[in-house]
Design an enzyme around this catalytic site. Structure first.
Site, mmCIF file in Angstrom:
data_model
loop_
_atom_site.group_PDB
_atom_site.id
_atom_site.type_symbol
_atom_site.label_atom_id
_atom_site.label_comp_id
_atom_site.label_asym_id
_atom_site.label_seq_id
_atom_site.Cartn_x
_atom_site.Cartn_y
_atom_site.Cartn_z
ATOM 1 N N TRP A 9 0.810 -1.228 0.000
ATOM 2 C CA TRP A 9 0.000 0.000 0.000
ATOM 3 C C TRP A 9 0.839 1.271 0.000
ATOM 4 C CZ3 TRP A 9 -4.367 -1.467 4.055
ATOM 5 C CH2 TRP A 9 -5.257 -2.362 3.438
ATOM 6 N N LYS A 10 2.131 1.140 0.178
ATOM 7 C CA LYS A 10 3.018 2.315 0.194
ATOM 8 C C LYS A 10 2.490 3.356 1.196
ATOM 9 C CE LYS A 10 4.408 1.093 -4.444
ATOM 10 N NZ LYS A 10 4.974 1.503 -5.713
ATOM 11 N N HIS A 97 12.905 -2.023 -1.390
ATOM 12 C CA HIS A 97 12.102 -1.532 -2.513
ATOM 13 C C HIS A 97 12.865 -0.385 -3.195
ATOM 14 C CE1 HIS A 97 8.831 0.254 -4.787
ATOM 15 N NE2 HIS A 97 8.154 -0.864 -4.596
ATOM 16 N N GLU A 146 11.569 -6.109 -9.589
ATOM 17 C CA GLU A 146 10.748 -4.930 -9.835
ATOM 18 C C GLU A 146 11.527 -3.904 -10.655
ATOM 19 O OE1 GLU A 146 7.274 -4.709 -6.884
ATOM 20 O OE2 GLU A 146 8.826 -3.309 -6.294
ATOM 21 N N GLY A 152 4.467 1.608 -11.202
ATOM 22 C CA GLY A 152 3.506 2.711 -11.212
ATOM 23 C C GLY A 152 3.337 3.402 -12.543
ATOM 24 N N GLY A 204 1.195 -2.847 -6.288
ATOM 25 C CA GLY A 204 1.086 -1.530 -5.660
ATOM 26 C C GLY A 204 -0.296 -0.943 -5.910
ATOM 27 N N GLY A 205 -0.395 -0.081 -6.897
ATOM 28 C CA GLY A 205 -1.631 0.653 -7.203
ATOM 29 C C GLY A 205 -2.883 -0.214 -7.239
HETATM 30 P P1 PGA Z 1 2.746 -0.869 -8.939
HETATM 31 O O1 PGA Z 1 3.820 -0.951 -7.768
HETATM 32 O O2 PGA Z 1 1.968 -2.152 -8.934
HETATM 33 O O3 PGA Z 1 1.897 0.324 -8.578
HETATM 34 O O4 PGA Z 1 3.492 -0.678 -10.214
HETATM 35 C C1 PGA Z 1 4.503 -2.133 -7.511
HETATM 36 C C2 PGA Z 1 5.515 -1.918 -6.409
HETATM 37 O O5 PGA Z 1 6.148 -0.869 -6.365
HETATM 38 O O6 PGA Z 1 5.686 -2.791 -5.538
#
Ligand code: PGA
Length: 220
Positions: A9-10, A97, A146, A152, A204-205
């Site tokens: 969820w950052k 990350h 990643e 993102g 993430g998103g």
């Molecule tokens: P994202 O992020 O799915 O929004 O691209 C992935 C992450 O940074 O772990």
């Protein structure tokens, strides 16, 4: 192969928003077969305790994870949270990350200390790497590839390239579990589940809404 599906969820969601997500997620997840699937939700630190409590009291079939851990094992380190403290509330922790490497200057040495502290506290580290140049400690089980350009942006790495990188990052360590992260969503995940060695996804998103995260889990 069993899949680990991780929500990162950052710096999103207040405690209330996290609980709203879980309430919605709970009602949807009941109808999804979860054989061979493990779900990990990584909220921000401020929501870790409430999320953990919700998961336990509602018997939600998910694990809780943190998004980072201190490189120090307790002491006078203002603002830091140790692996031992996290372990009371979570089973997993994301380490290294690219956002932490970029915005918080995390070096390979710091990441190594974090991994070692996590393992000593019985927390399972999920170590993120941007490519083959990033070091991976021998005792790390989960490695998330990643690529920075894919995070993102809505442009995931090509499946062929992910497959190639999985082979490189696995090396001789056949125990290592390979995870892909970067712009995975409910519409594109299917092709990625077919990549050999895929042991999961870091989302993430698309993990911020209960419906889209549940659809991703369904498709795995
Ligand atoms: P994202 O992020 O799915 O929004 O691209 C992935 C992450 O940074 O772990």
């Amino acid at each position: 192969m069993e899949k680990l599906i991780i929500a990162n969820w950052k710096e999103h969601k207040t405690v209330r928003e996290a609980l709203d997500f879980l309430e919605k997620f709970e009602s949807i997840i009941k109808s999804i077969p979860l054989a061979e699937k493990q779900i990990v939700i990584c909220p921000p630190f401020c929501a870790l305790s409430e999320v953990s409590k919700f998961v336990i009291t509602h018997h939600l079939p998910v694990f809780v994870g943190a998004q980072d851990v201190s490189a120090y094992d307790g002491g006078a380190y203002t603002g830091e949270v140790s692996a031992t403290q996290i372990r009371e509330l979570a089973e997993f922790v994301i380490i290294g990350h690219s956002e932490r490497r970029k915005y918080f200057n995390e070096t390979a040495k710091v990441i190594q200390k974090k991994v070692s502290n996590a393992l000593s506290a019985n927390l399972t580290p999920i170590v993120c790497v941007r490519g083959e140049k990033d070091e991976i400690s021998e005792n790390v089980c989960y490695v998330a590839f990643e690529p920075v350009e894919a995070i993102g942006t809505g442009n995931p790495e090509e499946p062929k390239k992910v497959e190639k990188m999985f082979t490189i990052l696995t090396g001789d360590n056949t125990e290592r579990k390979m995870i892909y992260g970067g712009s995975i969503d409910q519409d594109n995940i299917k092709v990625y589940t077919k990549i050999p060695r895929t042991a999961g996804f870091l989302i993430g998103g698309a993990s911020l809404e209960a419906e889209s995260f549940a659809n991703i889990i369904s498709a795995c």
